[in-house]
Structures are given as C-alpha cells and as structure tokens.
Design a protein around this motif. Structure first.
Motif, mmCIF file in Angstrom:
data_model
loop_
_atom_site.group_PDB
_atom_site.id
_atom_site.type_symbol
_atom_site.label_atom_id
_atom_site.label_comp_id
_atom_site.label_asym_id
_atom_site.label_seq_id
_atom_site.Cartn_x
_atom_site.Cartn_y
_atom_site.Cartn_z
ATOM 1 N N TYR A 105 0.926 -1.220 0.063
ATOM 2 C CA TYR A 105 -0.026 -0.026 0.011
ATOM 3 C C TYR A 105 0.862 1.153 0.143
ATOM 4 O O TYR A 105 0.596 2.069 -0.702
ATOM 5 N N VAL A 106 1.811 1.268 1.011
ATOM 6 C CA VAL A 106 2.838 2.651 1.089
ATOM 7 C C VAL A 106 3.606 2.768 -0.219
ATOM 8 O O VAL A 106 3.710 3.832 -0.738
ATOM 9 N N GLU A 107 3.895 1.513 -0.867
ATOM 10 C CA GLU A 107 4.787 1.763 -2.110
ATOM 11 C C GLU A 107 3.816 2.091 -3.246
ATOM 12 O O GLU A 107 4.258 3.064 -3.925
ATOM 13 N N SER A 108 2.629 1.723 -3.395
ATOM 14 C CA SER A 108 1.795 2.081 -4.318
ATOM 15 C C SER A 108 1.270 3.777 -4.277
ATOM 16 O O SER A 108 1.242 4.218 -5.151
ATOM 17 N N LEU A 109 1.298 4.048 -2.813
ATOM 18 C CA LEU A 109 0.980 5.562 -2.744
ATOM 19 C C LEU A 109 1.879 6.449 -3.128
ATOM 20 O O LEU A 109 1.723 7.453 -3.525
ATOM 21 N N THR A 141 -5.091 -1.018 -5.796
ATOM 22 C CA THR A 141 -4.353 -1.395 -4.675
ATOM 23 C C THR A 141 -4.545 -0.559 -3.501
ATOM 24 O O THR A 141 -5.140 -0.774 -2.387
ATOM 25 N N LEU A 142 -4.869 0.857 -3.690
ATOM 26 C CA LEU A 142 -5.201 1.904 -2.812
ATOM 27 C C LEU A 142 -6.487 1.730 -2.163
ATOM 28 O O LEU A 142 -6.729 2.456 -0.949
ATOM 29 N N THR A 143 -7.396 1.300 -2.578
ATOM 30 C CA THR A 143 -8.843 1.259 -2.366
ATOM 31 C C THR A 143 -9.321 -0.150 -1.849
ATOM 32 O O THR A 143 -10.758 -0.051 -1.812
ATOM 33 N N THR A 144 -8.509 -1.104 -1.970
ATOM 34 C CA THR A 144 -8.963 -2.632 -1.423
ATOM 35 C C THR A 144 -8.164 -3.057 -0.330
ATOM 36 O O THR A 144 -8.436 -4.177 0.035
ATOM 37 N N GLY A 162 -1.187 0.229 7.359
ATOM 38 C CA GLY A 162 -1.152 0.803 6.233
ATOM 39 C C GLY A 162 -1.606 2.156 6.229
ATOM 40 O O GLY A 162 -1.003 3.090 6.980
ATOM 41 N N PRO A 163 -2.872 2.587 5.862
ATOM 42 C CA PRO A 163 -3.288 4.072 5.958
ATOM 43 C C PRO A 163 -3.285 4.359 7.192
ATOM 44 O O PRO A 163 -3.186 5.626 7.470
#
Length: 1011
Positions: A105-109, A141-144, A162-163
């Motif tokens: 999640y963090v890498e994608s963000l 990825t960020l929303t699931t 994560g978030p």
C-alpha cells in the motif's frame, strides 16, 4: 506525528450536542466492511496523497520533479512507518500477509503521489496504454487494502499498519470521518462475527482519525446490548462528554438543546409513515391549514373522518395548535412542532437522526422570510452522488417506470438552491405576462414525461420538457390539475366549498351563482350544475385528467388525425380551464417549456411548424377580461359556445384583456425564434370572429408581449429587483450617487462573464438569479450593492456557467482562485482545482493575459489572485493593476479596445507557440481596424470577445447588441382593436347567426387545432 487530543477517537453525534458531521462522510455503513471500506479509502485518497507529497517536499523536493522516489520511499517505509526492508528480503524473517499488504500500500501510494496525482479522469486518455493500466492498478491497490480483496487478501491488520499508521505519523491533526450507520441492515444482522469485524474496523480508524458516528437511538441501544464491551470502550465515555457540553440556544434563532430533546421525544410517539406523521409534515412551518384542506390532501392519505382525531392527538403531544374560532377549524404547528418537522421528519415521512438530516439537502428549511408557503419536495430515492448544480438536479427526474412521480415538487441541491431558491431561479426567466424566450444551456430530462411544480406566495411555476404538441399539452394539463396541485393550491379554503371564494367575491356583486360565473363567464369546462361543490368537481376533473393522459399515451405516435385533433381540443380546454381557475383564485401561473435541442427543432421544418403551432393556438387561449374568457370573446366562432356566455360590456378606459398564464420557452438558442413565434401568434389576427372584425360586435383587445429574457434590460431589472429584496441601494449613472458603482457597471459584469461569442449582449436570467441568491442580505442602512458583491455571487455559479466559451479546465482554475481567501501558488491551485500540471500550464497564462487573474510575489514565491472585473475596464475606478503583472507583457494602457487586445496578444505569444497570432501582433492593430474580425481569426482571442466587448460597448450597444443583431428585445402582438364610440353592440342572437365554424382538420399537419 500529530499529538493525540480530544478529537482523536470515536464519538457519537447526539441530538442537541455540539458535535456535527464533518470531513469525509460515508453513508449506509453496513456491517460488511467490504461494502464501505473501499468507498472510505477512495474518499481518503486525496488526503493521503497530500500527506505523502508534503513528506516528500520536506525530505527531497526534487523527487517531485524527476520522479525517482526510491530513496524517499525507503525513508518513509523504514524511519517513519518502521518497516524493515531487510526483513522483507530475508529468507528467515517472514512478514505476515497484513504487513506485506501494508508495505505494498505504502509503495503504491508513493508512486501514485509522484507520478499520477495530477492526472484527471479527463486526462487519462492522454497517457500511454502502459501508464493508463498502471494508474488504474495502483488505484485498485489503494482502495482495496484490508478488505480481503487487496494484493494479498489481508484483513483489518493491513488497514491498521497501512493507511491508519501512515496518517498517524504524517498528519498534523486528525482527519474527521463521519460514518452514517445503516440501521436497517445492522438490526437485521444475524451473524454476530460480521458485526464484530465492522466495529473493529471502526475502532482501528478511531485510533488515528476523528471518527463521528451517526446512529439512530434504536440502533444505539441494539449495539450497546449486543456488543457491550466495545460500546463501553468507545462510546460510553464520549456520550457523557458530548451531552454534558450542550448549551441553550442563544440569539441565533436555532432551537435549544432542551427543545431538540423535547421534540425528539414527542416525535417518537409517531410511527414512520403513519397518518399522524404525514399530517404533521404537511402543515406549513408558518401559517395554518383548514381541516377541510387537510381532508382533501392526497399527500396525507387518510380518511377524512380521522383528520380531526389525528389533530387532537398531535395537540396532546404539544406539536399542533387548533384554532376553533372560525367557521372551519384550522391547525398550525407549535414551536415544538416546527422543531420536530424541520429537524427530524423527512419529506418521505421518515423519522431520522437529527444530524443525519444535514446530509439530506432537500430538508434545508427555506431561509427567506417572504417564502411563507413551502410545498413538499419530492422524495429522493436516487443513489450515489447527488447532482450538484441546478440543471443537473432538475434533469435527474428519475423514471416513473421505477416509481418516480410524473409530477414532482421542485426542490434543489443545496441550502441556497432549495425549493424556494429553485423557484426563484427558474421564475427569473419570466419578464412579464405573455411569452418570454430564454437562451439557456439546459440539460435534457432523464425522463421527458416528468413535469415539475412549485408554488410560493401565490406564484405557480410549472416546468416541462417539449415533446411535441400532444405530449406537452398533456404534461401541462397533468401538472396544473395534478393531485399535488389540488391538494396544496386549489384547495377548498382557496376556492370555497361551493366556489364562493373565486374572483374576490365578485359573485355577490353580480348577484349570480358561482357556478354560473365559472361555466358561462370563465368558460371552465367539465363543470356541470351537479359539480358545483368542491368534492364533486375534484372527482370529475380528476377523472377527465386521467382519461386525457391515458389517451395521450395511446395517440402520441398515432396516425389517427381525427382522434388526435379531438384530444388536442380537449387538452386545450383542460389547460385553459385550469389557468382560468387559477386566475380566479388569484394565483399567477408561469409555464416553462424546455427545449434542450433548439438546433434540431429549428432545422426540422415539421418539428418547427408543430412548435410554432403550439404557441399560436395555446398562448391566446389563456386570457380573461374580468370574469369572461378572452378567447371566447375574441376568437371563438362556434355558435353553441357563443350562446353560453354571460353578457359583458367593454370599458373604453380599460379595454385590454389579461393573460391567465405566462410562458417561458427556454433552450440553447431559443431567442432565435423570436420573430417566428411572434409571427405565429400574430396569425390569429386572421381568425378574429367575423362579427368583431366587421364592427358588429365589440370586444376587448388581446395584447401578448413576446420578449427576450436574456437582454440587457431584462438583466438590469433582475439585478435591481434582487438588490432591493436584499436591502441594497442601487446607484444609477448621473444621479446623486454617481460616485457609487452604478447599475450599468454591475450588469456589464454579468454580460462579460456569462455572455457568449455570438451573444455578448446577453446573459441567462437563471444564472443571474442564482448569483444574486448567493449574495447575503444587507444588514446596513444605505448600503449600495457593488462589483464585489456581484463577483461573489458569480463565483458561486457552477464552473461551466462562467466564461462559457473557455475550456472547462480553464474556468475550473479561475473558479478555484475566485473561491480562495488568499492568493494561491501553483501546487495549491493544482491540488484544489483537481487539475493536471499540464492543464495548469495550458491555461494559467491565458487567464493572466486578460488580467482576470494577476500574479503577486509573496516571500519570493509567485501567487495568483482573481478579479472578475480587471483594473483596466473603463468602468473601474483603478488606474493601475491589483497585483504585480509582468511589465513587458502586462496590460499597462487601456484607453481603447485595441490597447487591451494588443497587450493580450503580446502575453499569449510570449507564453505559447502561436505563430499566426504572433504575426498578427507584429503587424499591429491600427485605429479603424475591425477588432471583431481579428478576434474571429484566432481561437485564443475569439473566446474572449464577450469579455472585451462588454467592457467597451457604449450604453446604446448594450441595449441593442452588436451590429447585425435584433434591435428590439420586446414586442407586442395585438389581436383585435379598441372599441370606438360608434361601434354597435350586437345581441348574442345576431352573433350566433353570423358565426362560422373553422375546420382545422384540413391542415396538412395533424399538430394543433385552434379550438
């Protein structure tokens, strides 16, 4: 990392408490996290991106330029979020799925924030196929994450690591999140484990965010009973804290906490959708209603005999007062009843949590004191995001096939554009009685069969979409005589049980029965001697209406000319009867016929003939002289109709009829049909009854104005009217207040911002009214309305309404600056306007070329501010720019239009590759050159023509428009002639013998009759 404070955690919003909804709002929060966590993460994503980009700017701002983010990502992962990258690479230290998904999640963000944060949906197609897919994959990825559908199918632990952890470390203050729990689904939940997981997710969010729960009392008790440990940990203490801080209402007119609590307790005694609740909701906030009206109200839908008993029950609860002094008992809301209705009861008769009501914009109470009668808005069953603009809202009709009403009360999307605001917005198109044509970029109704109805202060407005003569007449008749209209407007108290209240009691003056005046004077149809009481008439007219509308459906596409003509005759009679009755009851009627595609109408000869025929045969029928049908007096020639009239005399001092309905025809280029519509109505001159034409009989004159609603004079009158209503003074050129910002200057601003390239002298009255509605009421004496006030009103219009010739992204950028309290920099503009960097670069210098926005240097950084009226306009009292323009390309001298145009061309060619424009600039503009022709040659100039024209046009040009446009914005069609002293009065027998019947069935088009 932010410091924990009282906002961090979970709090319950309680009636009368100080806590309200805020921040991200997620409605319909069910026990299944997969149904609402993705929505929450998507709503949270802009804030997450903003936090990450802020972190990057602090660590290494160059990353945002070269997009090589590995080092800063590693720093965020290891030093801030405490994920050891070496463990990820180790073969012995294994991360859990939750930890791995949180890292993903963090890498994608970080990648999304660096590479795609400025990509609008509109710009997605401009990316390569790879980047389109990459952008979508990252967003997925960020929303699931944590839903079981993420990259590693992890659960709530991934949400926490994560978030939640990211915002806990990076945010300065907790992000407010409002969760509205779905009471029905929670109450039906059988699987306790599902509920535990949902509450655990809320608890995880509460560890970092300011979580606010909107929860009904019943569900609150159920959660306390089923999940006592969770409730004690998260809600018990916050409940005590929130309820203990309530203060009584001050002088702001809002109900006190005690009133809210008392009203809430009282309303609990009324089951949802019960007759008592429906009755309560249909009482006006101010004023009263007779029992007899309540018994006829289909919205209440209870037996007439139970109304009195229900009102007694409501009186016992303290919600209603009863006035027993008159001939008919009446009921009104008490102060407690007003609080209960405004705070807790929806328009579809549900009792809701008081704070949740703020999420339903159609419940916003009318803020204007003159709007004394508010009729119910339609029940809103639409899902998803609600339309945000007036046009989007009115177009979202719903489908009658799926339960929407064919006739709906008009309400609106916001506190300003509520039911009263929408009524005022669309009524602004009417200049006067007669016909008004309005150019407006209207939206097509989702279902054209739907019509809208609204009535305030005895001003009835009907809006329907053009669908051809037959369907349109049917929709108008259906709205004017709908159950809604009969229940709320044409009520027994307004008309009288025996119609004795009509025509200001003229019944007594003429010594005639009301029924005779209605039948033989107003010529209202379907009103026999057996239907002279209200109940009998309503039953009959309802049956006739239903039959006609059924036939409309059957004959709309039929080739049966005879049947269609007969139905058109009935519908004309039905509409004319309705408008006569409204006139007799002192209700003004305005009918708005909307034509979304006027271009198609004008280009198709058959369709245009049908439309003009509609205007020709329908408009004159809505006329009256005293108590007499104007059409019967002047144009009717059927002997059987002429025999059934009351005698009349024409007053030489007042020989003009009144119109019982005003018509507003609106569409993108509707004013182009001014001469055609005027000519069509004028053709009725040839149909004046022979006895009148040859002087045997006297009749009053029918005058039908055909006006343009977008003209300078129409807009000027609107501005002055609204300014006066809001307690402002208006200055005029040359009067004693010449130093003030005069009315012409204010109207010029509307024309320049709302005008189009081919119509720079026009502005849509609906937009003008909406802008004026946003201006606050003046609280000072002798306060003059100013450019600043008008600019504020205009800044509240939807983006696509401002400078309509510009691309939407450009006006989005402009509106962002107009809405800002302080000058804004590049990144702030991009983030706030939600536009891409390329869009910013494409339009920032075009806007600044005309000084509608200006740069200002603040602490070594360039910031931008907006001014809808630039300093260089001849009307401005400034002699220098507002800010710090470029001395090489800015507008520094503006005596003539060519000065402004030349400077703008210099600026544009300096910042953009425009070789043709550069050549024109180098050649220069000489005195006498046709500037309009020059603008027409270049797109970058053409779209700014109304902005320049409105500044330099002289006063006469504002009135008449540029050369080549129509000179007059208001003409009058005159049917008949004023009676002279030698005109003989004939007997009805003479008239009957000389009358001839017209046959319209021989006309080539089956469209309309003249009967």
């Amino acid at each position: 990392m932010h410091t924990p404070n009282q906002q961090q955690g979970i709090r319950k919003i309680v009636p009368g408490g100080t806590l309200s909804t805020a921040g991200i709002t997620i409605t319909e929060v069910t026990p299944r996290v997969t149904e609402w966590i993705p929505d929450l993460l998507e709503e949270l994503l802009p804030r997450s991106i903003q936090s990450v980009r802020k972190f990057i700017r602090q660590e290494d701002p160059e990353v945002l330029t070269h997009a090589r983010y590995n080092t800063v990502y590693r720093r965020l992962q290891e030093e801030t979020l405490r994920f050891d990258h070496q463990e990820w690479c180790s073969t012995t230290d294994i991360w859990s799925d939750a930890e791995a998904e949180a890292v993903e999640y963090v890498e994608s963000l970080v990648e999304f924030a660096v590479k795609y944060s400025d990509v609008d949906e509109d710009d997605l197609d401009e990316l390569s196929e790879y980047h389109q897919q990459r952008c979508k994959s990252l967003k997925q990825t960020l929303t699931t994450i944590s839903t079981g559908r993420g990259p590693l199918n992890a659960g709530l632990e991934a949400l926490a690591k994560g978030p939640v952890r990211l915002h806990d470390e990076l945010d300065d203050a907790p992000q407010p999140i409002t969760l509205v729990l779905d009471g029905e689904l929670w109450s039906k939940l059988d699987d306790r484990g599902t509920g535990i997981r949902a509450l655990a997710a809320i608890a995880v969010l509460g560890s970092t965010f300011d979580v606010r729960l909107v929860i009904s009392p019943a569900l609150d008790a159920a959660i306390e009973r089923r999940y006592p440990d969770w409730y004690d940990s998260h809600l018990r203490l916050t409940e005590t804290r929130e309820t203990s801080s309530v203060e009584s209402a001050g002088g702001d007119g809002q109900p006190s906490a005690e009133q809210l609590e008392e009203a809430w307790e009282a309303i609990q005694n009324l089951p949802e959708e019960s007759g008592r609740l429906r009755l309560l909701r249909n009482l006006p906030i101010e004023g009263s209603r007779d029992y007899r009206d309540l018994k006829q109200d289909d919205e209440i839908d209870v037996q007439a005999g139970t109304v009195g008993r229900y009102i007694l029950d409501l009186e016992e609860l303290g919600l209603v007062d009863i006035d027993r002094r008159g001939q008919y008992n009446s009921a009104s809301l008490t102060g407690l009843g007003q609080v209960a209705v405004e705070q807790y009861v929806t328009t579809d008769y549900r009792v809701i949590h008081p704070t949740q009501s703020t999420l339903e914009t159609h419940l916003t109470p009318t803020p204007q004191p003159q709007a004394s009668t508010v009729y119910p808005a339609r029940s809103d069953t639409r899902e998803g995001d609600q339309p945000g603009t007036a046009e989007d809202w009115i177009a979202a009709t719903g489908s009658p096939s799926e339960g929407a009403d064919y006739v709906q009360w008009l309400d609106g999307p916001s506190g300003v554009l509520d039911a009263w605001g929408m009524h005022q917005r669309y009524l602004a198109g009417r200049r006067d009685r007669g016909v008004t044509l309005v150019d407006d970029r209207i939206e097509r109704f989702e279902d054209g069969r739907v019509s809208y109805l609204t009535c305030f202060d005895d001003d009835l407005f009907v809006a329907t979409q053009w669908g051809g003569p037959l369907p349109t007449l049917g929709r108008i008749a259906g709205a004017l005589l709908s159950d809604k209209a009969l229940s709320k407007i044409l009520t027994p108290s307004r008309l009288g049980n025996q119609f004795e209240e009509i025509d200001d009691a003229v019944v007594e003056q003429l010594d005639r029965e009301a029924g005779e005046i209605i039948r033989r004077g107003h010529q209202i149809g379907w009103f026999s001697e057996t239907e002279e009481d209200y109940d009998g008439w309503r039953e009959r007219i309802g049956a006739v209406r239903s039959l006609c509308l059924q036939q409309v459906g059957e004959l709309t596409n039929s080739d049966d000319v005879e049947a269609r003509t007969e139905l058109l005759r009935d519908l004309h009679g039905l509409v004319a009867s309705a408008t006569q009755l409204y006139h007799a009851a002192d209700v003004d009627v305005t009918i708005n016929v909307r034509v979304p595609d006027t271009g198609m109408l004008i280009s198709d000869e058959r369709r245009l003939d049908d439309f003009l025929g509609f205007a020709r045969y329908t408009v004159p029928k809505q006329s009256v002289y005293g108590i007499h049908s104007g059409y019967r007096m002047l144009l009717e020639d059927r002997p059987e109709k002429l025999k059934r009239r009351l005698p009349y005399e024409v007053d030489d001092a007042d020989s003009t009829m009144h119109l019982t309905a005003s018509w507003v025809f609106s569409g993108p280029t509707m004013t182009d049909l001014h001469d055609d519509i005027e000519g069509a109505i004028e053709m009725e001159t040839n149909e004046i009854r022979e006895a009148i034409a040859n002087g045997q009989e006297s009749a009053p004159v029918m005058e039908i104005p055909v006006q343009i609603g977008n003209s300078y004079s129409a807009i000027r009158n609107l501005v002055e009217e609204y300014a006066s209503a809001k307690n402002y003074q208006v200055a005029h050129q040359g009067d004693i207040h010449d130093g003030k910002q005069d009315l012409e200057r204010l109207v010029r601003l509307f024309l320049r911002v709302l005008g189009t390239e081919d119509r720079p002298h026009r502005a849509c009255p609906h937009d003008v009214a909406e802008a004026m509605l946003h201006i606050a009421q003046s609280t000072q004496n002798y306060d003059f309305i100013s450019v600043r006030d008008i600019s504020f009103g205009l800044s509240n219009l939807p983006t696509k309404r401002l400078l309509p010739e510009l691309p939407p992204t450009a006006t989005k950028l402009l509106k962002t600056l107009l809405d800002a309290d302080d000058p804004m920099g590049r990144s702030e503009i991009i983030d706030t306007a939600e536009i891409s960097e390329s869009s910013y670069d494409r339009y920032i210098n075009e806007l600044s070329a005309w000084d509608i926005i200006e740069p200002r240097e603040i602490e070594g950084h360039r910031r931008w501010e907006a001014h809808l009226e630039p300093w260089w306009t001849p009307q401005s009292d400034r002699d220098e720019p507002f800010a710090d323009p470029d001395p090489d390309t800015g507008i520094l001298h503006a005596e003539f239009p060519r000065d402004v145009a030349s400077a703008a061309m210099c600026h544009l060619t300096t910042h953009y590759d425009l070789p043709a424009l550069e050549t024109t600039y180098i050649e220069g503009i000489r005195p006498g050159d046709d500037i309009k022709a020059l603008f027409d040659e270049h797109d970058r100039l053409r779209r700014w023509w109304p902005f320049l024209w409105g500044a330099f046009a002289d006063s006469d040009e504002l009135e008449r428009g540029p050369s080549g446009t129509t000179a007059s914005d208001s003409t009058v069609v005159r049917l008949g002639q004023s009676p002279g002293p030698d005109v003989a009065q004939s007997t009805f027998q003479d008239v009957s013998e000389t009358a001839t019947q017209r046959d319209h069935l021989s006309q080539p088009s089956p469209g309309l009759t003249n009967d």
